[in-house]
Scaffold this motif. Structure first.
Motif, PDB file in Angstrom:
ATOM      1  N   ILE A 164       0.840  -1.203   0.000  1.00  0.00           N
ATOM      2  CA  ILE A 164       0.000   0.000   0.000  1.00  0.00           C
ATOM      3  C   ILE A 164       0.872   1.248   0.000  1.00  0.00           C
ATOM      4  N   ALA A 165       1.927   1.234   0.834  1.00  0.00           N
ATOM      5  CA  ALA A 165       2.834   2.389   0.884  1.00  0.00           C
ATOM      6  C   ALA A 165       3.515   2.583  -0.468  1.00  0.00           C
ATOM      7  N   ALA A 166       3.965   1.502  -1.091  1.00  0.00           N
ATOM      8  CA  ALA A 166       4.609   1.599  -2.397  1.00  0.00           C
ATOM      9  C   ALA A 166       3.643   2.117  -3.446  1.00  0.00           C
ATOM     10  N   GLY A 167       2.402   1.658  -3.377  1.00  0.00           N
ATOM     11  CA  GLY A 167       1.393   2.085  -4.341  1.00  0.00           C
ATOM     12  C   GLY A 167       1.084   3.569  -4.244  1.00  0.00           C
ATOM     13  N   PHE A 168       0.843   4.046  -3.027  1.00  0.00           N
ATOM     14  CA  PHE A 168       0.505   5.454  -2.868  1.00  0.00           C
ATOM     15  C   PHE A 168       1.738   6.352  -2.993  1.00  0.00           C
ATOM     16  N   GLY A 169       2.912   5.815  -2.668  1.00  0.00           N
ATOM     17  CA  GLY A 169       4.134   6.567  -2.923  1.00  0.00           C
ATOM     18  C   GLY A 169       4.322   6.771  -4.420  1.00  0.00           C
ATOM     19  N   SER A 170       4.002   5.744  -5.195  1.00  0.00           N
ATOM     20  CA  SER A 170       4.095   5.846  -6.655  1.00  0.00           C
ATOM     21  C   SER A 170       3.099   6.867  -7.193  1.00  0.00           C
ATOM     22  N   LEU A 171       1.884   6.848  -6.651  1.00  0.00           N
ATOM     23  CA  LEU A 171       0.868   7.803  -7.085  1.00  0.00           C
ATOM     24  C   LEU A 171       1.265   9.232  -6.706  1.00  0.00           C
ATOM     25  N   PHE A 172       1.905   9.383  -5.546  1.00  0.00           N
ATOM     26  CA  PHE A 172       2.376  10.701  -5.113  1.00  0.00           C
ATOM     27  C   PHE A 172       3.391  11.268  -6.102  1.00  0.00           C
ATOM     28  N   MET A 173       4.340  10.435  -6.529  1.00  0.00           N
ATOM     29  CA  MET A 173       5.355  10.894  -7.465  1.00  0.00           C
ATOM     30  C   MET A 173       4.748  11.197  -8.833  1.00  0.00           C
ATOM     31  N   ALA A 174       3.808  10.342  -9.280  1.00  0.00           N
ATOM     32  CA  ALA A 174       3.176  10.561 -10.583  1.00  0.00           C
ATOM     33  C   ALA A 174       2.353  11.839 -10.581  1.00  0.00           C
ATOM     34  N   ALA A 175       1.579  12.061  -9.517  1.00  0.00           N
ATOM     35  CA  ALA A 175       0.758  13.265  -9.427  1.00  0.00           C
ATOM     36  C   ALA A 175       1.637  14.501  -9.312  1.00  0.00           C
ATOM     37  N   GLY A 176       2.742  14.392  -8.596  1.00  0.00           N
ATOM     38  CA  GLY A 176       3.671  15.516  -8.481  1.00  0.00           C
ATOM     39  C   GLY A 176       4.272  15.877  -9.827  1.00  0.00           C
ATOM     40  N   LYS A 177       4.581  14.872 -10.625  1.00  0.00           N
ATOM     41  CA  LYS A 177       5.125  15.096 -11.972  1.00  0.00           C
ATOM     42  C   LYS A 177       4.115  15.844 -12.836  1.00  0.00           C
ATOM     43  N   ARG A 178       2.863  15.395 -12.801  1.00  0.00           N
ATOM     44  CA  ARG A 178       1.828  16.055 -13.594  1.00  0.00           C
ATOM     45  C   ARG A 178       1.551  17.469 -13.071  1.00  0.00           C
ATOM     46  N   TYR A 179       1.599  17.650 -11.763  1.00  0.00           N
ATOM     47  CA  TYR A 179       1.356  18.981 -11.206  1.00  0.00           C
ATOM     48  C   TYR A 179       2.428  19.965 -11.668  1.00  0.00           C
ATOM     49  N   ALA A 180       3.684  19.512 -11.683  1.00  0.00           N
ATOM     50  CA  ALA A 180       4.769  20.367 -12.142  1.00  0.00           C
ATOM     51  C   ALA A 180       4.573  20.738 -13.607  1.00  0.00           C
ATOM     52  N   GLU A 181       4.149  19.775 -14.411  1.00  0.00           N
ATOM     53  CA  GLU A 181       3.900  20.045 -15.824  1.00  0.00           C
ATOM     54  C   GLU A 181       2.733  21.009 -16.006  1.00  0.00           C
ATOM     55  N   LYS A 182       1.700  20.842 -15.179  1.00  0.00           N
ATOM     56  CA  LYS A 182       0.543  21.746 -15.258  1.00  0.00           C
ATOM     57  C   LYS A 182       0.949  23.160 -14.890  1.00  0.00           C
ATOM     58  N   ARG A 183       1.764  23.298 -13.864  1.00  0.00           N
ATOM     59  CA  ARG A 183       2.243  24.616 -13.476  1.00  0.00           C
ATOM     60  C   ARG A 183       3.044  25.265 -14.607  1.00  0.00           C
ATOM     61  N   LEU A 184       3.840  24.450 -15.285  1.00  0.00           N
ATOM     62  CA  LEU A 184       4.640  24.968 -16.397  1.00  0.00           C
ATOM     63  C   LEU A 184       3.740  25.460 -17.528  1.00  0.00           C
ATOM     64  N   VAL A 185       2.678  24.705 -17.796  1.00  0.00           N
ATOM     65  CA  VAL A 185       1.729  25.109 -18.833  1.00  0.00           C
ATOM     66  C   VAL A 185       1.065  26.434 -18.461  1.00  0.00           C
TER      67      VAL A 185
END
Length: 288
Positions: A164-185
């Protein structure tokens, strides 16, 4: 020789740092320094380096026109023309089955994990990258499957809290990546990927905030569970540097600079220090 260097660059070796996640389960399981486990971890690491390289090549070929219109992606070997499309397809046709063959030489469980990874990532390349939420989970699954691969390669039991920790840690990193890209846009009005039009910055903040909360909770539960089987308090102590490292990484996410997680990990010295303290604490809980 030049073609080989260009091909290697197209395989994005800097991204291979993500494959270190295969070490997580064996380290936590207390077998990381056993000779047989070292070989098994090395095989799992190599499998994901080969498989991910094949996926990157397929993705670059399919996105060649979009990459050529992108400010930085146009410098990629396929988009720039340094690596012919035919050569990229040929290399991918060798690398993707090659990863399966290598994993099968170890055990069938690793073969299944690598096959699932390739299937999900190719599915992502072929169209799911345009589907909101689905593409986010596809990206997150890449991190999760790496962690699972380390466990199945070394035959270490994976606890429910670890998964569960690995799963949500992965989702945290993926969402953070998309958030950074959204901010750039939002800041530059430069198109990066179509799916970002389906997200708002507040939604992505919600996802990575939710993921971080579940990650801290489940990691803490896992650490206290580990304490019951060890003779020291180091697993509990590891919660402190773990949370601090997470908060430090969140600074980068919140500022919109987490578009490439591996770049942050490699260049943020304080984050590296906190990660080292956390890893030392965790290993002390298992090996002392």
């Amino acid at each position: 020789m030049r073609r080989a260097r260009v091909l290697l660059r197209a395989c994005r070796p800097r991204q291979w740092v993500k494959n270190i996640l295969v070490l997580a389960a064996p380290i936590a399981g207390g077998i990381a320094f056993q000779p047989q486990a070292v070989v098994q971890m090395a095989v799992a690491f190599i499998c994901f380096c080969v498989a991910s390289s094949g996926v990157y090549l397929v993705n670059d070929v399919l996105d060649i026109e979009a990459d050529r219109a992108h400010a930085t992606k146009r410098k990629r070997p396929v988009a720039s023309g340094d690596l012919p499309v035919r050569a990229a397809w040929t290399a991918a046709a060798v690398l993707l089955p090659g990863a399966l063959v290598i994993s099968a030489l170890l055990n069938w469980q690793l073969l299944v994990v690598v096959a699932v990874y390739e299937a999900v990532q190719l599915w992502y390349c072929l169209g799911m990258k345009r589907e909101p939420v689905i593409e986010l989970c596809s990206v997150a699954s890449g991190f999760l499957l790496r962690a699972v691969a380390g466990g199945v390669a070394t035959q270490v039991g994976l606890s429910q809290w670890f998964l569960i920790a690995a799963g949500f840690g992965s989702l945290f990193m993926a969402a953070g990546k998309r958030y950074a890209e959204k901010r750039l846009v939002l800041d530059t009005a430069v198109a990066i990927r179509p799916v970002l039009d389906s997200y708002t910055a507040t939604y992505l903040r919600f996802v990575w905030t939710l993921s971080a909360g579940v990650l801290v909770t489940t990691y803490s539960l896992w650490a206290f569970t580990l304490r019951q089987t060890s003779s020291n308090e180091w697993s509990v102590v590891s919660i402190v540097p773990f949370v601090m490292a997470l908060l430090r990484y969140a600074v980068d996410v919140d500022s919109g600079s987490a578009g490439e997680p591996e770049e942050i990990v490699l260049h943020d010295r304080l984050l590296l220090l906190l990660g080292g303290i956390w890893a030392a604490s965790l290993m002390a809980s298992v090996y002392l």
